[in-house]
Design a protein around this motif. Structure first.
Motif, PDB file in Angstrom:
ATOM      1  N   PRO A  45     -10.933  68.444  76.220  1.00 51.13           N
ATOM      2  CA  PRO A  45     -11.819  69.060  75.218  1.00 51.13           C
ATOM      3  C   PRO A  45     -11.685  70.586  75.149  1.00 51.13           C
ATOM      4  O   PRO A  45     -11.762  71.162  74.059  1.00 51.13           O
ATOM      5  N   GLU A  46     -11.465  71.242  76.288  1.00 51.64           N
ATOM      6  CA  GLU A  46     -11.278  72.697  76.281  1.00 51.64           C
ATOM      7  C   GLU A  46     -10.036  73.078  75.492  1.00 51.64           C
ATOM      8  O   GLU A  46     -10.052  74.018  74.685  1.00 51.64           O
ATOM      9  N   PHE A  47      -8.943  72.357  75.716  1.00 52.74           N
ATOM     10  CA  PHE A  47      -7.706  72.677  75.010  1.00 52.74           C
ATOM     11  C   PHE A  47      -7.813  72.350  73.527  1.00 52.74           C
ATOM     12  O   PHE A  47      -7.270  73.069  72.691  1.00 52.74           O
ATOM     13  N   GLU A  48      -8.524  71.277  73.200  1.00 53.60           N
ATOM     14  CA  GLU A  48      -8.686  70.927  71.789  1.00 53.60           C
ATOM     15  C   GLU A  48      -9.397  72.043  71.033  1.00 53.60           C
ATOM     16  O   GLU A  48      -9.006  72.415  69.923  1.00 53.60           O
ATOM     17  N   SER A  49     -10.442  72.621  71.633  1.00 54.70           N
ATOM     18  CA  SER A  49     -11.136  73.722  70.955  1.00 54.70           C
ATOM     19  C   SER A  49     -10.235  74.958  70.851  1.00 54.70           C
ATOM     20  O   SER A  49     -10.314  75.707  69.885  1.00 54.70           O
ATOM     21  N   GLU A  50      -9.338  75.141  71.813  1.00 55.37           N
ATOM     22  CA  GLU A  50      -8.418  76.281  71.793  1.00 55.37           C
ATOM     23  C   GLU A  50      -7.311  76.087  70.751  1.00 55.37           C
ATOM     24  O   GLU A  50      -6.987  77.003  70.001  1.00 55.37           O
ATOM     25  N   ILE A  51      -6.745  74.895  70.682  1.00 56.83           N
ATOM     26  CA  ILE A  51      -5.617  74.656  69.773  1.00 56.83           C
ATOM     27  C   ILE A  51      -6.063  74.604  68.314  1.00 56.83           C
ATOM     28  O   ILE A  51      -5.290  74.891  67.409  1.00 56.83           O
ATOM     29  N   ARG A  52      -7.326  74.261  68.059  1.00 59.80           N
ATOM     30  CA  ARG A  52      -7.830  74.228  66.678  1.00 59.80           C
ATOM     31  C   ARG A  52      -7.818  75.621  66.043  1.00 59.80           C
ATOM     32  O   ARG A  52      -7.709  75.738  64.820  1.00 59.80           O
ATOM     33  N   LYS A  53      -7.917  76.671  66.849  1.00 59.36           N
ATOM     34  CA  LYS A  53      -7.931  78.040  66.315  1.00 59.36           C
ATOM     35  C   LYS A  53      -6.612  78.389  65.641  1.00 59.36           C
ATOM     36  O   LYS A  53      -6.604  78.996  64.574  1.00 59.36           O
ATOM     37  N   ASN A  54      -5.487  78.053  66.286  1.00 61.04           N
ATOM     38  CA  ASN A  54      -4.169  78.329  65.724  1.00 61.04           C
ATOM     39  C   ASN A  54      -3.156  77.372  66.352  1.00 61.04           C
ATOM     40  O   ASN A  54      -2.542  77.693  67.368  1.00 61.04           O
ATOM     41  N   PRO A  55      -2.951  76.199  65.756  1.00 59.70           N
ATOM     42  CA  PRO A  55      -2.079  75.191  66.359  1.00 59.70           C
ATOM     43  C   PRO A  55      -0.615  75.616  66.494  1.00 59.70           C
ATOM     44  O   PRO A  55       0.057  75.210  67.429  1.00 59.70           O
ATOM     45  N   LEU A  56      -0.124  76.432  65.589  1.00 63.15           N
ATOM     46  CA  LEU A  56       1.302  76.756  65.587  1.00 63.15           C
ATOM     47  C   LEU A  56       1.739  77.582  66.791  1.00 63.15           C
ATOM     48  O   LEU A  56       2.878  77.472  67.233  1.00 63.15           O
ATOM     49  N   ILE A  57       0.848  78.399  67.351  1.00 63.14           N
ATOM     50  CA  ILE A  57       1.260  79.224  68.492  1.00 63.14           C
ATOM     51  C   ILE A  57       1.444  78.400  69.761  1.00 63.14           C
ATOM     52  O   ILE A  57       2.057  78.866  70.714  1.00 63.14           O
ATOM     53  N   TRP A  58       0.942  77.169  69.760  1.00 64.69           N
ATOM     54  CA  TRP A  58       1.037  76.326  70.958  1.00 64.69           C
ATOM     55  C   TRP A  58       2.287  75.454  70.977  1.00 64.69           C
ATOM     56  O   TRP A  58       2.586  74.829  71.998  1.00 64.69           O
ATOM     57  N   THR A  59       3.057  75.403  69.909  1.00 59.81           N
ATOM     58  CA  THR A  59       4.268  74.590  69.881  1.00 59.81           C
ATOM     59  C   THR A  59       5.251  75.071  70.941  1.00 59.81           C
ATOM     60  O   THR A  59       5.505  76.264  71.073  1.00 59.81           O
ATOM     61  N   ASN A  60       5.778  74.137  71.730  1.00 54.34           N
ATOM     62  CA  ASN A  60       6.727  74.379  72.827  1.00 54.34           C
ATOM     63  C   ASN A  60       6.120  75.128  74.007  1.00 54.34           C
ATOM     64  O   ASN A  60       6.848  75.632  74.848  1.00 54.34           O
ATOM     65  N   LYS A  61       4.807  75.211  74.094  1.00 52.70           N
ATOM     66  CA  LYS A  61       4.137  75.839  75.240  1.00 52.70           C
ATOM     67  C   LYS A  61       3.826  74.767  76.284  1.00 52.70           C
ATOM     68  O   LYS A  61       3.613  73.610  75.969  1.00 52.70           O
TER      69      LYS A  61
END
Length: 127
Positions: A45-61
């Motif tokens: 749930p913590e990561f879901e709230s973080e990735i909703r802000k800007n999903p594209l910056i998390w690709t390949n992380k």
């Protein structure tokens, strides 16, 4: 300005090599997440709230997530019915409905369905 046939061929070959090297560097896929830096550690749930802000910056992380196993096979598992993890190598099966910590590379976040896809996953521990 008229270019000779040889100059055109040389320019074409150089452009092809440059594009090929750039693509290889940009899309370079590591065979393991062990040598890569971890960009996020926490619960699903913590990561879901973080990735909703800007999903594209998390690709390949690389992320380390803790959640409840809701589906499992020998090649993948699902955490909290939202995070789909695929293994490259066979992993010991996690226990269904138990907490587990996994490490993996973010491939895709489907914001419409609220689903996260990870690859190169490794089970860190099985609580």
């Amino acid at each position: 300005m008229k270019l000779s046939k040889n100059k055109i061929i040389v320019l074409f070959v150089l452009a092809t090599l440059l594009i090929g090297f750039g693509s290889y560097s940009y899309f370079n896929i590591s065979s393991s997440t062990n040598s890569q830096a971890i960009n996020f550690t926490g619960t699903v749930p913590e990561f879901e709230s973080e990735i909703r802000k800007n999903p594209l910056i998390w690709t390949n992380k690389i992320v380390v997530l803790k959640g409840r196993v809701t589906y499992k096979t020998s090649t993948n598992l699902t955490l909290n019915s939202q995070v789909f993890c695929r293994y490259d190598t066979p992993q010991p099966l996690a226990t269904l409905n138990k907490e587990v910590t996994i490490k993996g590379k973010v491939v895709l976040y489907d914001d419409l369905m609220g689903e996260l896809y990870l690859e190169q996953c490794e089970i860190q521990n099985d609580n």
